[in-house]
Enzyme design. Structure first.
Site, PDB file in Angstrom:
ATOM      1  N   GLU A 164       0.833  -1.209   0.000  1.00  0.00           N
ATOM      2  CA  GLU A 164       0.000   0.000   0.000  1.00  0.00           C
ATOM      3  C   GLU A 164       0.865   1.256   0.000  1.00  0.00           C
ATOM      4  O   GLU A 164       2.076   1.198   0.257  1.00  0.00           O
ATOM      5  CB  GLU A 164      -0.932   0.005   1.218  1.00  0.00           C
ATOM      6  CG  GLU A 164      -0.193  -0.022   2.547  1.00  0.00           C
ATOM      7  CD  GLU A 164      -0.972   0.660   3.670  1.00  0.00           C
ATOM      8  OE1 GLU A 164      -1.436   1.792   3.458  1.00  0.00           O
ATOM      9  OE2 GLU A 164      -1.076   0.067   4.756  1.00  0.00           O
ATOM     10  N   ASP A 209     -16.650   5.282  14.105  1.00  0.00           N
ATOM     11  CA  ASP A 209     -15.437   5.211  13.287  1.00  0.00           C
ATOM     12  C   ASP A 209     -14.963   3.763  13.149  1.00  0.00           C
ATOM     13  O   ASP A 209     -14.304   3.218  14.041  1.00  0.00           O
ATOM     14  CB  ASP A 209     -14.339   6.089  13.900  1.00  0.00           C
ATOM     15  CG  ASP A 209     -13.135   6.248  12.981  1.00  0.00           C
ATOM     16  OD1 ASP A 209     -13.037   5.516  11.973  1.00  0.00           O
ATOM     17  OD2 ASP A 209     -12.288   7.115  13.265  1.00  0.00           O
ATOM     18  N   SER A 240     -13.102   1.321  10.227  1.00  0.00           N
ATOM     19  CA  SER A 240     -12.386   1.410   8.950  1.00  0.00           C
ATOM     20  C   SER A 240     -13.047   0.567   7.864  1.00  0.00           C
ATOM     21  O   SER A 240     -13.504  -0.556   8.099  1.00  0.00           O
ATOM     22  CB  SER A 240     -10.948   0.942   9.130  1.00  0.00           C
ATOM     23  OG  SER A 240     -10.299   0.927   7.881  1.00  0.00           O
ATOM     24  N   ALA A 241     -13.040   1.111   6.646  1.00  0.00           N
ATOM     25  CA  ALA A 241     -13.528   0.376   5.469  1.00  0.00           C
ATOM     26  C   ALA A 241     -12.628  -0.832   5.168  1.00  0.00           C
ATOM     27  O   ALA A 241     -13.011  -1.707   4.390  1.00  0.00           O
ATOM     28  CB  ALA A 241     -13.588   1.306   4.264  1.00  0.00           C
ATOM     29  N   ASP A 242     -11.450  -0.886   5.794  1.00  0.00           N
ATOM     30  CA  ASP A 242     -10.569  -2.057   5.596  1.00  0.00           C
ATOM     31  C   ASP A 242     -11.294  -3.340   6.003  1.00  0.00           C
ATOM     32  O   ASP A 242     -11.094  -4.397   5.396  1.00  0.00           O
ATOM     33  CB  ASP A 242      -9.297  -1.942   6.452  1.00  0.00           C
ATOM     34  CG  ASP A 242      -8.370  -0.824   6.003  1.00  0.00           C
ATOM     35  OD1 ASP A 242      -8.626  -0.211   4.951  1.00  0.00           O
ATOM     36  OD2 ASP A 242      -7.383  -0.568   6.728  1.00  0.00           O
ATOM     37  N   LYS A 291      -5.698  10.503   0.784  1.00  0.00           N
ATOM     38  CA  LYS A 291      -5.697   9.146   1.352  1.00  0.00           C
ATOM     39  C   LYS A 291      -6.938   8.483   0.781  1.00  0.00           C
ATOM     40  O   LYS A 291      -8.053   8.866   1.115  1.00  0.00           O
ATOM     41  CB  LYS A 291      -5.749   9.256   2.879  1.00  0.00           C
ATOM     42  CG  LYS A 291      -5.980   7.946   3.607  1.00  0.00           C
ATOM     43  CD  LYS A 291      -6.047   8.174   5.116  1.00  0.00           C
ATOM     44  CE  LYS A 291      -6.637   6.973   5.826  1.00  0.00           C
ATOM     45  NZ  LYS A 291      -6.851   7.214   7.264  1.00  0.00           N
ATOM     46  N   VAL A 311      -5.401   0.156   2.942  1.00  0.00           N
ATOM     47  CA  VAL A 311      -5.517  -1.297   2.815  1.00  0.00           C
ATOM     48  C   VAL A 311      -6.711  -1.645   1.920  1.00  0.00           C
ATOM     49  O   VAL A 311      -6.596  -2.449   0.989  1.00  0.00           O
ATOM     50  CB  VAL A 311      -5.643  -1.965   4.203  1.00  0.00           C
ATOM     51  CG1 VAL A 311      -6.054  -3.428   4.076  1.00  0.00           C
ATOM     52  CG2 VAL A 311      -4.321  -1.846   4.964  1.00  0.00           C
ATOM     53  N   LYS A 325      -3.470  -2.223  15.793  1.00  0.00           N
ATOM     54  CA  LYS A 325      -2.892  -1.282  16.757  1.00  0.00           C
ATOM     55  C   LYS A 325      -3.819  -1.109  17.932  1.00  0.00           C
ATOM     56  O   LYS A 325      -5.035  -1.067  17.777  1.00  0.00           O
ATOM     57  CB  LYS A 325      -2.681   0.076  16.100  1.00  0.00           C
ATOM     58  CG  LYS A 325      -1.474   0.129  15.205  1.00  0.00           C
ATOM     59  CD  LYS A 325      -1.421   1.422  14.431  1.00  0.00           C
ATOM     60  CE  LYS A 325      -2.552   1.546  13.461  1.00  0.00           C
ATOM     61  NZ  LYS A 325      -2.561   0.632  12.358  1.00  0.00           N
TER      62      LYS A 325
HETATM   63  N1  PSU Z   1      -1.899   1.707  10.297  1.00  0.00           N
HETATM   64  C1  PSU Z   1      -0.590   2.054  10.292  1.00  0.00           C
HETATM   65  N2  PSU Z   1      -0.118   2.830   9.303  1.00  0.00           N
HETATM   66  C2  PSU Z   1      -0.938   3.265   8.307  1.00  0.00           C
HETATM   67  C3  PSU Z   1      -2.318   2.864   8.313  1.00  0.00           C
HETATM   68  C4  PSU Z   1      -2.750   2.101   9.312  1.00  0.00           C
HETATM   69  O1  PSU Z   1       0.152   1.690  11.180  1.00  0.00           O
HETATM   70  O2  PSU Z   1      -0.465   3.985   7.428  1.00  0.00           O
HETATM   71  C5  PSU Z   1      -3.200   3.279   7.165  1.00  0.00           C
HETATM   72  C6  PSU Z   1      -3.484   2.070   6.266  1.00  0.00           C
HETATM   73  O3  PSU Z   1      -3.432   2.499   4.931  1.00  0.00           O
HETATM   74  C7  PSU Z   1      -4.905   1.688   6.631  1.00  0.00           C
HETATM   75  C8  PSU Z   1      -5.486   3.049   6.941  1.00  0.00           C
HETATM   76  O4  PSU Z   1      -5.595   1.038   5.593  1.00  0.00           O
HETATM   77  O5  PSU Z   1      -4.448   3.724   7.652  1.00  0.00           O
HETATM   78  C9  PSU Z   1      -6.732   2.961   7.765  1.00  0.00           C
HETATM   79  O6  PSU Z   1      -7.293   4.233   7.833  1.00  0.00           O
HETATM   80  P1  PSU Z   1      -8.790   4.403   8.348  1.00  0.00           P
HETATM   81  O7  PSU Z   1      -8.739   3.998   9.789  1.00  0.00           O
HETATM   82  O8  PSU Z   1      -9.076   5.853   8.150  1.00  0.00           O
HETATM   83  O9  PSU Z   1      -9.641   3.501   7.498  1.00  0.00           O
HETATM   84 MN    MN Z   2     -11.814   5.887  10.147  1.00  0.00          MN
END
Ligand code: PSU
Ligand code: MN
Length: 308
Positions: free
Chosen positions: A31, A144, A146-148, A92, A112, A165
């Site tokens: 990514e 909140d 994540s779409a992941d 992003k 991701v 994390k």
């Molecule tokens: N965790 C990390 N480093 C990152 C991310 C997550 O330690 O750079 C990034 C990844 O690209 C992950 C995204 O897909 O943050 C998730 O963001 P969000 O929670 O906004 O979906």
């Molecule tokens: Mn988010």
């Protein structure tokens, strides 16, 4: 030299990835949000180049994915990677906005979720990252999530990470993955890891001990007609970890700072990562780089096993 593969979607393979596809060599997707939003320069470019090199040493080909000026790149040439690492204005992009970035000719780093979409589109089945997005602490208030997580449920790519994390609510993250039918497999350990730390205090739903077993599991899912990806959690090496109790102090402080500064939406994860980087005087970044490298190595082994 890059090669356009579709007259419709502006998608371009790097020379190295195009050649790998032609000879059927194993490929590992990477990514780019981790480069633009996850780490400061120049640590980010050292990480990105080092990870690509490691994948080559393991007998696979790296494909870093990003949208550059509206073109979806599967694999970046050396100069493109260098430029991206110093770009401050990149979007992003996740599932919601990867097509927006392409349609509006923007530059976007893929999360991701978006990297999985692009990898699947390019026929790449294995993807290495650091940490996935998940259910944030306090999600019952902020919503909140994540779409992941929904992408993992839909798109058939194996994602190798170092767990979730502890800035996230890890039990809720595992629940959402289970609901989505996403196998969560910890590599060579029974406890699910927490990114900078090997321990989360939570049992991993599944454990496997070899790249071949992981490849065989995914192949069996496909034979059953089960769609969607799987999450491989690879604990950070012991010598690089920051213990859970110590991380908890930094994480609580970073979350309190984010709340005080009213950070929301897409900005939350990058804000917390940057805050933790400062609070640990850069130590979190060293650990982050070590775990990404560890994941890249395992991903390459899985890609090779899937090919065999
Ligand atoms: N965790 C990390 N480093 C990152 C991310 C997550 O330690 O750079 C990034 C990844 O690209 C992950 C995204 O897909 O943050 C998730 O963001 P969000 O929670 O906004 O979906
Ligand atoms: Mn988010």
């Amino acid at each position: 030299m890059t090669k356009p593969i579709s007259p419709l979607l502006p998608i371009v393979y790097s020379e190295e990835v195009a050649a790998a596809k032609q000879r059927g060599a194993p490929i590992v997707a990477l990514e780019s949000t981790i480069i633009t939003h996850g780490m400061p320069y120049p640590g980010n470019i050292e990480m990105a180049q080092g990870v690509e090199e490691l994948i080559r040493q393991e007998g696979a080909v790296p494909a870093t994915i990003a949208v550059i000026d509206g073109v979806l790149h599967i694999g970046l040439e050396k100069h493109q990677l260098e430029t991206l690492a110093q770009t401050t204005g990149a979007m992003k992009v996740s599932r919601a906005d990867i097509a927006f970035a392409i349609a509006e000719r923007r530059t976007g780093a893929t999360t991701v979720a978006a990297t999985m979409i692009a990898a699947a589109r390019a026929g790449i089945k294995v993807f290495a990252t650091g940490g996935i997005g998940g259910v944030h602490r306090g999600a019952e208030e902020s919503f909140d999530i994540s779409a992941d997580l929904t992408e993992l449920a839909k798109t058939g790519v194996i994602v190798i990470c170092a767990g979730a994390k502890a800035i996230l609510d890890i039990p809720k993250t595992l629940e959402v993955l289970e609901t989505g039918g996403v196998p969560v497999v910890t590599y060579e350990a029974t406890e699910f890891p927490a990114f900078w730390s090997r321990s989360s205090g939570l049992q991993s739903p599944l454990t496997l001990n070899s790249p071949a077993a992981i490849a065989n599991f995914q192949t069996t899912r496909e034979q059953l007609g089960i769609e969607g990806g799987m999450l491989i959690a690879n604990p950070v090496p012991e010598e690089d970890e920051i213990p859970r109790e110590e991380m908890e102090i930094y994480i609580s402080r970073a979350i309190a700072n984010a709340e005080r500064e009213e950070v929301t939406g897409k900005a939350v994860t990058p804000y917390l990562l940057d805050n933790i980087f400062r609070l640990t005087s850069g130590r979190s970044l060293k650990t982050n780089i070590a775990l990404v490298r560890n994941n890249a190595r395992l991903a390459a082994e899985i890609a090779v096993a899937l090919n065999g």
